[in-house]
Write an enzyme that holds these catalytic residues in place. Structure first.
Site, mmCIF file in Angstrom:
data_model
loop_
_atom_site.group_PDB
_atom_site.id
_atom_site.type_symbol
_atom_site.label_atom_id
_atom_site.label_comp_id
_atom_site.label_asym_id
_atom_site.label_seq_id
_atom_site.Cartn_x
_atom_site.Cartn_y
_atom_site.Cartn_z
ATOM 1 N N LYS A 1 4.059 50.094 -4.882
ATOM 2 C CA LYS A 1 4.018 50.902 -6.404
ATOM 3 C C LYS A 1 3.321 50.306 -7.430
ATOM 4 C CE LYS A 1 7.696 53.773 -6.017
ATOM 5 N NZ LYS A 1 6.974 55.227 -6.041
ATOM 6 N N SER B 1 10.614 60.275 -11.580
ATOM 7 C CA SER B 1 10.532 58.148 -11.521
ATOM 8 C C SER B 1 9.884 58.804 -13.101
ATOM 9 C CB SER B 1 8.896 58.969 -10.993
ATOM 10 O OG SER B 1 9.670 59.064 -9.004
ATOM 11 N N ARG C 1 9.908 61.774 1.304
ATOM 12 C CA ARG C 1 8.263 61.360 0.580
ATOM 13 C C ARG C 1 7.427 61.173 1.580
ATOM 14 N NH1 ARG C 1 5.429 56.990 -1.959
ATOM 15 N NH2 ARG C 1 4.425 57.668 -3.687
#
Length: 213
Positions: free
Chosen positions: A138, A109, A40
């Site tokens: 996040k 996700s 990622r």
């Protein structure tokens, strides 16, 4: 046998390696027992991302681990990865499936009940759900969802649900008590002083949690 044969889902972030090379950190984690890595690195240009993906394919292959590519179905195919992980607002799992075929993994996700149900309906093999706890990586997704909503998602879905966001060794027992299949994390291993030891410790906690279920 289920395609999802792991409980620790390691996500990369080369900005959290404390000055070390990402491949070296990932190899330490693989040596510590990690069996799936999600690449990622959203800010890398496509050519560099592909080069890194091919390196990660070689590394994960050496340890018998899976490689998942974030979002980029084309990079996953070009690097012969084991699957992709899609954002909730990205292409749906069924569209990715038509490109990737039945044998590759597709994760999604999710941040709420509706997104989780939609991901399963679209054909995802598993989801990450969160952020469960506060975490800088996040923060853009709003306030933490907490363990209660995680438990709800785990109960609603028939596919594995991995807790994501602020996961550390000390909250793994609480996470597993929700019925989650495992944990997805970045900094707990990637930023650890010893990624090998930290991976082993987390895997031990996950194994203990499964035995007490």
């Amino acid at each position: 046998m289920s395609k999802v044969d792991f409980s620790l889902y390691l996500i990369t972030d080369r900005h959290q390696t404390v000055g070390r090379g990402l491949p070296a950190v990932v190899e330490e984690a693989l040596a510590g027992g990690v069996r799936v890595v999600q690449l990622r690195e959203k800010d890398l240009p496509p050519r560099e991302l592909l080069e890194l993906a091919r390196l990660m394919r070689e590394l994960t292959g050496r340890y018998g681990a899976k490689l998942i590519i974030n979002d980029r179905v084309d990079i996953a195919l070009a690097a012969d990865a084991d699957g992709v992980h899609l954002g909730e607002a990205g292409i749906p799992a069924d569209a990715a499936r038509r490109i990737l075929g039945a044998h590759r993994l597709i994760g999604v996700s999710c941040h709420n009940r509706e997104g989780a149900l939609a991901a399963e309906k679209s054909g995802a093999d598993f989801i990450t759900f969160g952020p469960v706890y506060p975490t800088p990586s996040k923060a853009a997704y709003g306030a933490p969802v907490g363990v209660e909503r995680l438990a709800e998602a785990a109960a609603l879905l028939t596919i594995p649900v991995f807790a994501l966001g602020g996961i550390k060794a000390d909250n793994i027992p609480e996470v597993l008590a929700t019925g989650a299949a495992g944990v997805a994390l970045i900094s707990a291993v990637i930023a650890a002083v010893n990624p090998n030891e930290e991976a082993r410790a987390i895997l031990t906690l996950l194994e203990q949690g499964r035995r007490t279920e």
